[in-house]
Design a protein around this motif. Structure first.
Motif, PDB file in Angstrom:
ATOM      1  N   TYR A  20       0.851  -1.186   0.000  1.00 36.21           N
ATOM      2  CA  TYR A  20       0.000   0.000   0.000  1.00 36.21           C
ATOM      3  C   TYR A  20       0.888   1.237   0.000  1.00 36.21           C
ATOM      4  CZ  TYR A  20      -3.366   3.499   1.455  1.00 36.21           C
ATOM      5  OH  TYR A  20      -4.150   4.621   1.518  1.00 36.21           O
ATOM      6  N   ASP A  48      -3.365   9.869   5.311  1.00 40.05           N
ATOM      7  CA  ASP A  48      -3.501   8.511   5.828  1.00 40.05           C
ATOM      8  C   ASP A  48      -2.910   8.408   7.223  1.00 40.05           C
ATOM      9  OD1 ASP A  48      -4.754   7.336   3.655  1.00 40.05           O
ATOM     10  OD2 ASP A  48      -2.913   6.527   2.787  1.00 40.05           O
ATOM     11  N   SER A  52      -6.399   4.421   9.765  1.00 41.16           N
ATOM     12  CA  SER A  52      -7.277   4.393   8.583  1.00 41.16           C
ATOM     13  C   SER A  52      -6.869   3.273   7.625  1.00 41.16           C
ATOM     14  CB  SER A  52      -7.281   5.746   7.864  1.00 41.16           C
ATOM     15  OG  SER A  52      -6.031   6.027   7.267  1.00 41.16           O
ATOM     16  N   ILE A  53      -5.577   2.978   7.543  1.00 35.49           N
ATOM     17  CA  ILE A  53      -5.105   1.894   6.689  1.00 35.49           C
ATOM     18  C   ILE A  53      -5.548   0.553   7.267  1.00 35.49           C
ATOM     19  CG2 ILE A  53      -3.049   0.720   5.799  1.00 35.49           C
ATOM     20  CD1 ILE A  53      -1.732   3.587   5.752  1.00 35.49           C
ATOM     21  N   GLU A  97      -9.116   0.056   6.415  1.00 38.13           N
ATOM     22  CA  GLU A  97      -9.277  -0.267   4.998  1.00 38.13           C
ATOM     23  C   GLU A  97      -8.995  -1.734   4.720  1.00 38.13           C
ATOM     24  OE1 GLU A  97      -7.367   0.987   0.702  1.00 38.13           O
ATOM     25  OE2 GLU A  97      -7.261   2.398   2.355  1.00 38.13           O
ATOM     26  N   ALA A 131     -12.563   2.647  -0.898  1.00 38.93           N
ATOM     27  CA  ALA A 131     -11.616   2.477   0.207  1.00 38.93           C
ATOM     28  C   ALA A 131     -11.674   3.711   1.086  1.00 38.93           C
ATOM     29  CB  ALA A 131     -10.207   2.292  -0.342  1.00 38.93           C
ATOM     30  N   PRO A 132     -11.813   3.508   2.408  1.00 34.93           N
ATOM     31  CA  PRO A 132     -11.843   4.687   3.258  1.00 34.93           C
ATOM     32  C   PRO A 132     -10.473   5.366   3.246  1.00 34.93           C
ATOM     33  CG  PRO A 132     -11.926   2.666   4.573  1.00 34.93           C
ATOM     34  CD  PRO A 132     -11.914   2.279   3.133  1.00 34.93           C
ATOM     35  N   SER A 133     -10.467   6.592   2.859  1.00 31.55           N
ATOM     36  CA  SER A 133      -9.203   7.313   2.885  1.00 31.55           C
ATOM     37  C   SER A 133      -9.441   8.626   3.597  1.00 31.55           C
ATOM     38  CB  SER A 133      -8.688   7.576   1.469  1.00 31.55           C
ATOM     39  OG  SER A 133      -9.550   8.431   0.785  1.00 31.55           O
TER      40      SER A 133
END
Length: 183
Positions: free
Chosen positions: A29, A35, A39-40, A43, A105-107
């Motif tokens: 990633y 980010d 949050s990663i 995701e 994707a939540p970013s």
């Protein structure tokens, strides 16, 4: 007349789609501006419970310090996560086609708080008591700006005023820092 077997197979397939899961493969990633490891983790794992795992897998010493453009190994260990699936009602004799809804994707977009924290981590590791021989505190401010009041509340207030006056926003200050190594 449609056969009962065709009807049952079609219905079973539709239920299977409704409750399907997607296996996440190990991947790389690339960190985007804004980010966080949290949050990663959300995701890739569906929760922020894997922040420490991502940090360990990537030899990250400070979980609050990642950089845009940094590549992170995401090792999921074959874990699965549920993904929302859009189903379509079809007649039982028609071919059944799977239609998956793409899940964004939540970013975390660059926000004032993330840009501000990004700068604080680079300037002082987030420490209100940090000094470099001249500059002071979490945002490494000139002591004359603080007027002898080195409290965290005053450091926050003065840093916000400094950034607003010089850059207009924390995001602009972050962009300047990324180009120059200071703000």
């Amino acid at each position: 007349m449609k056969s009962l077997k065709t009807l049952i197979l079609g219905s079973t397939f539709a239920l299977g789609l409704l409750f399907s899961t997607t296996v996440l493969a190990d991947s790389v990633y690339t960190v985007k501006s804004g980010d966080t490891l949290s949050s990663i983790s959300v995701e890739f794992f569906g929760s922020n419970n894997n922040v420490e795992k991502i940090a360990k897998d990537n030899d990250i010493k400070n979980i609050h310090m990642i950089f845009p453009g940094q590549e992170l190994k995401i090792i999921t260990d074959g874990k699965t996560t549920t993904a929302p699936v859009e189903t379509t009602t079809v007649a039982a004799s028609e071919p059944v086609q799977e239609t998956k809804q793409e899940v964004a994707a939540p970013s975390a977009p660059a926000t004032t708080s993330s840009a501000k924290e990004w700068i604080a981590q680079r300037e002082s590791g987030g420490d209100y008591n940090a000094t470099n021989g001249y500059h002071i505190g979490r945002y490494q401010l000139d002591p004359s700006y603080l007027n002898g009041d080195y409290s965290p509340a005053n450091q926050e207030k003065v840093a916000d005023e400094y950034v607003a006056g010089r850059y207009g926003s924390w995001e602009n200050a972050q962009a300047f820092w990324m180009n120059n190594g200071w703000y």
